[in-house]
Design a protein around this motif. Structure first.
Motif, short mmCIF file in Angstrom:
data_model
loop_
_atom_site.label_atom_id
_atom_site.label_comp_id
_atom_site.label_asym_id
_atom_site.label_seq_id
_atom_site.Cartn_x
_atom_site.Cartn_y
_atom_site.Cartn_z
N GLY A 104 -8.06 -1.22 4.64
CA GLY A 104 -8.15 -2.38 3.78
C GLY A 104 -8.94 -3.51 4.42
N PRO A 105 -8.94 -4.66 3.75
CA PRO A 105 -8.21 -4.95 2.50
C PRO A 105 -8.84 -4.27 1.28
CG PRO A 105 -9.60 -6.81 3.08
CD PRO A 105 -9.71 -5.84 4.22
N SER A 128 0.81 -1.22 0.00
CA SER A 128 0.00 0.00 0.00
C SER A 128 0.85 1.26 0.00
CB SER A 128 -0.91 0.01 1.23
OG SER A 128 -1.59 1.24 1.33
N ASN A 150 -8.99 -4.08 -3.27
CA ASN A 150 -9.04 -4.95 -4.44
C ASN A 150 -7.87 -4.74 -5.39
OD1 ASN A 150 -11.57 -6.23 -3.81
ND2 ASN A 150 -12.58 -4.31 -4.36
N TRP A 197 -1.69 -4.53 0.56
CA TRP A 197 -3.01 -3.89 0.43
C TRP A 197 -4.16 -4.89 0.45
CZ3 TRP A 197 -5.07 -6.02 -3.86
CH2 TRP A 197 -4.26 -6.30 -4.96
N ASN A 198 -3.86 -6.18 0.30
CA ASN A 198 -4.93 -7.17 0.31
C ASN A 198 -5.22 -7.71 1.72
OD1 ASN A 198 -2.56 -8.61 0.59
ND2 ASN A 198 -3.11 -10.20 -0.92
N ARG A 199 -4.64 -7.04 2.73
CA ARG A 199 -4.90 -7.37 4.13
C ARG A 199 -5.19 -6.07 4.89
NH1 ARG A 199 0.72 -10.62 5.15
NH2 ARG A 199 0.72 -11.88 3.23
N VAL A 200 -5.72 -6.20 6.09
CA VAL A 200 -5.92 -5.03 6.95
C VAL A 200 -4.54 -4.56 7.42
CG1 VAL A 200 -6.94 -4.16 9.07
CG2 VAL A 200 -8.20 -5.81 7.67
N SER A 201 -4.25 -3.28 7.27
CA SER A 201 -2.93 -2.76 7.63
C SER A 201 -2.71 -2.78 9.13
CB SER A 201 -2.76 -1.34 7.09
OG SER A 201 -3.69 -0.45 7.67
N ALA A 249 -6.09 1.05 -3.08
CA ALA A 249 -5.42 1.34 -1.82
C ALA A 249 -4.74 2.70 -1.86
CB ALA A 249 -4.39 0.24 -1.52
N ASP A 300 2.27 -1.66 3.90
CA ASP A 300 1.68 -2.95 4.25
C ASP A 300 1.01 -3.56 3.02
OD1 ASP A 300 2.52 -2.58 6.82
OD2 ASP A 300 0.52 -2.25 7.68
#
Length: 229
Positions: A88-89, A69, A91, A76-80, A96, A74
C-alpha cells in the motif's frame, strides 16, 4: 515439513464432524458477510478466489472492517507494518484485497482447486502452517466448532496451548453462510458420510477437477481399495 495429504484428510474429517459451539454468533456474523456479497464478488471477479472465502478471511483479519486490509488487518490507506509489510497505500478496500490475494503469500489467486479440500488447505496456508506443523487444529479454521478446544499463537513464534481463540474460525462462518445462501457450494462439502473411509473419499463425490487435491486423495483411496479387495 507438513504432510499435505494427511492435513487434507484431517481437515475433511474435521469439516464433516464439525458442530458449532457458538451458533448464535456464527449466524449473526454470517448474515453480515452475506449482506456484503456483491463487494466480495467484485474481488472474486478479479482474483478467482470464491467470494465466501474472501468474506471469512476479511472477518478473521479485521472483523469485517472495511478500512482494514485483507492481507493482515492494517489500514489499507497506509503502508502496512505487519506481515506482509510494505503493502500500500491503496485507493480502496477492494484494491487492497486484490493485492493481498494476487501478490502476497500464499497467492490464493493462483490456486485452481476450490473444492472443499482446496478451500480448507487454502485457508490454512493463508494463516500459516504453524498449527499444521504441530498437528493441532488451527483456530483460524476451527474456533467456534467442536473441533477446537484451545491453543493459539499469541504472537509470532509463541504458541500457548492453553490460550483459547475468541474469534470465530472460518469453518463456523462458512457453515452458517452456506445455510443462509445455498448458492455457496464447494465440491465435497455436501457429503454426509459418517465413517472414516467415506469421509476420506469426500472430495471425489462431486467429481473434483483434474489435478486437484481432492482428485489426488481419491486416487490414493482407490489404490488402497484395490489392494485390500
Amino acid at each position: 515439513m507438513v504432510d499435505f495429504d494427511a492435513l487434507t484428510r484431517a481437515s475433511l474429517r474435521r469439516w464433516h464432524e464439525a458442530k458449532p459451539t457458538r451458533k448464535f454468533l456464527s449466524d449473526k456474523v454470517a448474515q453480515s458477510l452475506v449482506a456484503a456479497k456483491k463487494r466480495y464478488q467484485a474481488v472474486e471477479a478479479k482474483t478467482g478466489v470464491p467470494w465466501a472465502v474472501i468474506a471469512v478471511i476479511h472477518e478473521r483479519e479485521s472483523s469485517q472492517n472495511w478500512g482494514r486490509s485483507l492481507a493482515q488487518g492494517d489500514p489499507w490507506n497506509r503502508v502496512s507494518v505487519h506481515v506482509p509489510a510494505g503493502r500500500g497505500p491503496f485507493n480502496s478496500w477492494e484494491e487492497a484485497a486484490i493485492d493481498a490475494l494476487v501478490n502476497c503469500h500464499p497467492h490464493l489467486a493462483r490456486r485452481k482447486d476450490w473444492s472443499l479440500a482446496g478451500v480448507l488447505i487454502g485457508l490454512e496456508l493463508y494463516n500459516g502452517l504453524g498449527y499444521a506443523n504441530k498437528g493441532v487444529p488451527s483456530p483460524y479454521l476451527w474456533a467456534g466448532t467442536n473441533q477446537y478446544k484451545s491453543g493459539k499463537y499469541v504472537r509470532d513464534g509463541l504458541y500457548d496451548s492453553s490460550h483459547v481463540d475468541q474469534q470465530l474460525g472460518c469453518v463456523a462462518m462458512l457453515k452458517s453462510m452456506m445455510a443462509i445462501d445455498p448458492t455457496i457450494t464447494f465440491a465435497g462439502a455436501e457429503s454426509t458420510s459418517s465413517t472414516p473411509q467415506e469421509l476420506h473419499r469426500a472430495p471425489s463425490i462431486a467429481n473434483p477437477s483434474k489435478g486437484s487435491i481432492g482428485a489426488f486423495i481419491a486416487r490414493i483411496f482407490n489404490v488402497i481399495c484395490k489392494r485390500t479387495s
